[in-house]
Design a protein around this motif. Structure first.
Motif, PDB file in Angstrom:
ATOM      1  N   HIS A   1       0.840  -1.190   0.000  1.00 20.71           N
ATOM      2  CA  HIS A   1       0.000   0.000   0.000  1.00 20.71           C
ATOM      3  C   HIS A   1       0.878   1.245   0.000  1.00 20.71           C
ATOM      4  O   HIS A   1       1.885   1.311   0.706  1.00 20.71           O
ATOM      5  CB  HIS A   1      -0.913   0.008   1.234  1.00 20.71           C
ATOM      6  CG  HIS A   1      -1.859  -1.162   1.291  1.00 20.71           C
ATOM      7  ND1 HIS A   1      -3.051  -1.193   0.603  1.00 20.71           N
ATOM      8  CD2 HIS A   1      -1.762  -2.351   1.933  1.00 20.71           C
ATOM      9  CE1 HIS A   1      -3.660  -2.341   0.824  1.00 20.71           C
ATOM     10  NE2 HIS A   1      -2.892  -3.065   1.633  1.00 20.71           N
TER      11      HIS A   1
ATOM     12  N   ASP B   1      -3.407   5.899  -0.529  1.00 23.40           N
ATOM     13  CA  ASP B   1      -4.709   5.241  -0.609  1.00 23.40           C
ATOM     14  C   ASP B   1      -4.751   4.155  -1.671  1.00 23.40           C
ATOM     15  O   ASP B   1      -5.822   3.642  -2.005  1.00 23.40           O
ATOM     16  CB  ASP B   1      -5.801   6.276  -0.912  1.00 23.40           C
ATOM     17  CG  ASP B   1      -5.967   7.282   0.218  1.00 23.40           C
ATOM     18  OD1 ASP B   1      -5.700   6.902   1.382  1.00 23.40           O
ATOM     19  OD2 ASP B   1      -6.352   8.430  -0.053  1.00 23.40           O
ATOM     20  N   TYR B   2      -3.596   3.795  -2.225  1.00 19.55           N
ATOM     21  CA  TYR B   2      -3.557   2.873  -3.349  1.00 19.55           C
ATOM     22  C   TYR B   2      -2.949   1.530  -2.943  1.00 19.55           C
ATOM     23  O   TYR B   2      -1.989   1.473  -2.166  1.00 19.55           O
ATOM     24  CB  TYR B   2      -2.745   3.457  -4.508  1.00 19.55           C
ATOM     25  CG  TYR B   2      -3.347   4.714  -5.092  1.00 19.55           C
ATOM     26  CD1 TYR B   2      -4.312   4.642  -6.095  1.00 19.55           C
ATOM     27  CD2 TYR B   2      -2.956   5.967  -4.637  1.00 19.55           C
ATOM     28  CE1 TYR B   2      -4.867   5.788  -6.634  1.00 19.55           C
ATOM     29  CE2 TYR B   2      -3.516   7.120  -5.170  1.00 19.55           C
ATOM     30  CZ  TYR B   2      -4.474   7.028  -6.164  1.00 19.55           C
ATOM     31  OH  TYR B   2      -5.022   8.164  -6.684  1.00 19.55           O
TER      32      TYR B   2
END
Length: 536
Positions: free
Chosen positions: A307, A310-311
C-alpha cells in the motif's frame, strides 16, 4: 437502475439458474470453510516448521555428541557446555534468518537439499568455533564433541528435512481434493501459464479448466508443454492436458456453474486490464489472482503487493532485503567502519609525510561521486595522484582501456605520484602506485561508511560526468548504496575492460544479495588486495 445494480441482478439470476450443486461443488464449499481466502504466511513465518525442526536437530546432535564423549549425561548440566549450547541456538536462528536457508525448500531436490544443509551446518559450526577462540575458552571444550556434533547435524538435519517434506505431501494428499483453479488467458500463453501453475504442486491447486479470451476454443485441450496453445503440438510430450471450458463471453456463467475456488487471470503485456471481469468474479465470492508479469521475467526483479497512500500497489525491485537483513548489514558496516577508521589513523602517520614529500598538497583527496540512485556525496581517499590529475584526464581520454569511456582506467598513468615511462618504454612505478596496488587509498572511505554514504560491500560509485553518460540499463548498478569493494572488484579489478561486464556483475550482486554473499566478497577482497590481483 444503474449499470452496477443491473450487473448484480444479472449475477443473482445466474446463480438462481444454476443447477443443483453436485458432489464436487459441495466438496469445494466445504474446503473453503468460513474464510473466503487464507493468505499464506510470509517472511520467516512461512517456514517456521522447518526452522523449529532444524533447531531441534541441532540440539539433538549436540546432546548425542556430548553423551558419546562424556557419558550418559546432559550437556546443560555442565556450566561450560551450557553456554556453548545457548550460543548454538542463537547462531542457528541468526543463520536461518539472514542466509535464507529455507528459501524455496519445498521445491528443492535431494541433492540441492543436501548442499544447502551442508552449507548451513558449516556456517553454524564456523561461528561456534570463532566464538570459542574469541572468549578464549576453547581448551574447556572437547573438539571431538564440536566436530561430531557437526557430522550428526548434517545427517540428522538432512534426513529430517526430506522426511518432513514427504509428510507434508502425504498430509496434503490425505486432506482430499486441492483447490479448484480456473485459468483465464490468451491462446498463445495458455500452455506456458498452465505449466507455471502446475510447477508448484505444493500450492495445492487443481487446474480444472482454461478459459481462452481471444479465441473460441471450447471443446479443445491445452497441454502443459510447448506448442501453439491449442493442443495441436506437444501432445506426446505434455504431462497434463486441461480442457478449454469457456471463451471471453461466458467466463462468468461458467464459473457460476462449475466448482471454482480461485481464478488466475493472465493477459499479454499491452492487453487492457481485465478490471470488469475481476470485479464480477470477486463479487461472486471467487478468489481472483491477476498476473501482472511473470516473476523473474524482468531482469530478475521481485514483486510485492503493498500500500502507498490510498492505493494498493505492486512494488517491483531488483533486490529485496528484510528489515532484519538491513539491520545486520548496517551493523556490519558500522563495526567495519570503526575498525577501518582506526586503521586510517595508523596509515596517516606513515603515508602523510611520504605524500607531502613527493607531491606537496592535501594528504586526503575529496571528489564528488554519485551514490544510491543518483544521490551525490563527497568521497574521501588518500591522495595517490598529482594535484592536476583531473585537468590532465581530458588529455589522456584516448588511452582509456575501458570501452565506451564510462569508466577511466589506463596503464602507466602519468597522473599517479612517482609513475613515469622511461625512454626504453619500461614503466617505473612510484609511491602512488604502491598506495593504489595495495588499495591503501581506499581506507578513508570508511568515514563514508560510517556516515551512511557507502557500505563495506556494494558497487563502485561513478563520477558525475560518467553518470551523465549512462544509459538506462547502466543506472541499475547504482540501485544500492555504493561500497568500498564489490563483486566486480574481486572478479578481476582493472583486468575487466568491458563496462558491460562491470554492469552485469554489479546487477548480479544486487539481484542475488545476501549477507553470506557480502561475507564471501569481503574475504575474497583480502585475498585480492594482498595478492595485488588486477591492480593497476
Amino acid at each position: 437502475m444503474n449499470k452496477g445494480e443491473k450487473q448484480r441482478v444479472c449475477i443473482r439470476r445466474q446463480r438462481v439458474c444454476c443447477p443443483a450443486p453436485d458432489v464436487q461443488s459441495l466438496r469445494g464449499i466445504r474446503t473453503g470453510g468460513v474464510a473466503v481466502y487464507r493468505k499464506k504466511a510470509g517472511g520467516w513465518l512461512k517456514h517456521l516448521d522447518f526452522m523449529l525442526l532444524d533447531m531441534l536437530c541441532l540440539q539433538l546432535s549436540f546432546t548425542v555428541a556430548y553423551m558419546v564423549r562424556m557419558g550418559p549425561s546432559s550437556p546443560y548440566r555442565n556450566e561450560a557446555y551450557r553456554s556453548i549450547g545457548l550460543v548454538l541456538v542463537l547462531t542457528d536462528v541468526a543463520v536461518l534468518l539472514l542466509s535464507g536457508s529455507f528459501s524455496g525448500v519445498l521445491a528443492r531436490g535431494r541433492y540441492e537439499e543436501f548442499t544447502m544443509t551442508l552449507r548451513h551446518v558449516c556456517l553454524v559450526e564456523a561461528v561456534a568455533v570463532v566464538y570459542l577462540f574469541t572468549v578464549q575458552k576453547s581448551v574447556a571444550y572437547s573438539r571431538f564433541v564440536i566436530y561430531l556434533m557437526a557430522f550428526l547435524y548434517v545427517c540428522v538435519g538432512y534426513f529430517s528435512r526430506i522426511l518432513w517434506k514427504k509428510w507434508l505431501r502425504y498430509r496434503r494428499a490425505a486432506e482430499g481434493e486441492k483447490r479448484s483453479l480456473l485459468i483465464v488467458t490468451e491462446a498463445a500463453l495458455a500452455g506456458e501459464v498452465l505449466e507455471g501453475a502446475l510447477a508448484r504442486d505444493y500450492d495445492r491447486f487443481r487446474v480444472t479448466g482454461i478459459a481462452v479470451t481471444d479465441q473460441d476454443l471450447r471443446g479443445s485441450w491445452i497441454w502443459d508443454s510447448t506448442g501453439d496453445g491449442t493442443g495441436n503440438r506437444g501432445q506426446d510430450s505434455g504431462r497434463h492436458r486441461i480442457p478449454v471450458v469457456a471463451c471471453r463471453d461466458d467466463i462468468v456463467d461458467t464459473v457460476c456453474r462449475r466448482w471454482v475456488d480461485e481464478v488466475l487471470v493472465v493477459q499479454s503485456q499491452g492487453a487492457p486490464h481485465p478490471g470488469r471481469l475481476v470485479a464480477d468474479l470477486a463479487g461472486m465470492g471467487v478468489v481472483v489472482h491477476t498476473g501482472l508479469f511473470r516473476s523473474g521475467e524482468e531482469s530478475g526483479m521481485r514483486q510485492f503487493v503493498g500500500h502507498l497512500g490510498d492505493y494498493t500497489v505492486l512494488t517491483a525491485s531488483m533486490g529485496y532485503a528484510t528489515p532484519l537483513q538491513q539491520f545486520a548489514k548496517r551493523a556490519m558496516d558500522i563495526a567495519g567502519g570503526l575498525v577501518g577508521c582506526a586503521a586510517v589513523g595508523v596509515l596517516f602517520v606513515v603515508l602523510a609525510p611520504a605524500i607531502l614529500a613527493m607531491s606537496p598538497g592535501p594528504v586526503f583527496f575529496t571528489q564528488e561521486r554519485m551514490g544510491k540512485n543518483g544521490k551525490r556525496f563527497k568521497i574521501y581517499k588518500f591522495r595517490s595522484m598529482y594535484l592536476d590529475a583531473e585537468e590532465r584526464k581530458k588529455e589522456l581520454l584516448g588511452k582509456n582501456r575501458v570501452e565506451g569511456g564510462l569508466m577511466f582506467k589506463m596503464e602507466a598513468d602519468p597522473r599517479i605520484i612517482g609513475c613515469r615511462v622511461l625512454p626504453d618504454g619500461t614503466v617505473k612505478k612510484g609511491l602512488g602506485n604502491f598506495i593504489r596496488d595495495h588499495s591503501l587509498d581506499e581506507f578513508p572511505q570508511f568515514f563514508n561508511v560510517l556516515k551512511g554514504d557507502m557500505s563495506l560491500v556494494g558497487t563502485r560509485p561513478p563520477t558525475p560526468d560518467e553518470w551523465e553518460r549512462y544509459e538506462p540499463r547502466h543506472r541499475a548498478r547504482m540501485a544500492v548504496r555504493p561500497g568500498i569493494t564489490g563483486l566486480w572488484q574481486v572478479s578481476g579489478r582493472s583486468r575487466i575492460t568491458d563496462f558491460e561486464e562491470v554492469v552485469r556483475l554489479d546487477t548480479k550482486y544486487i539481484t542475488e544479495w545476501s549477507m553470506g554473499l557480502d561475507l564471501r566478497i569481503l574475504l575474497k577482497t583480502v585475498k585480492v588486495v594482498l595478492g595485488k590481483d588486477g591492480a593497476m
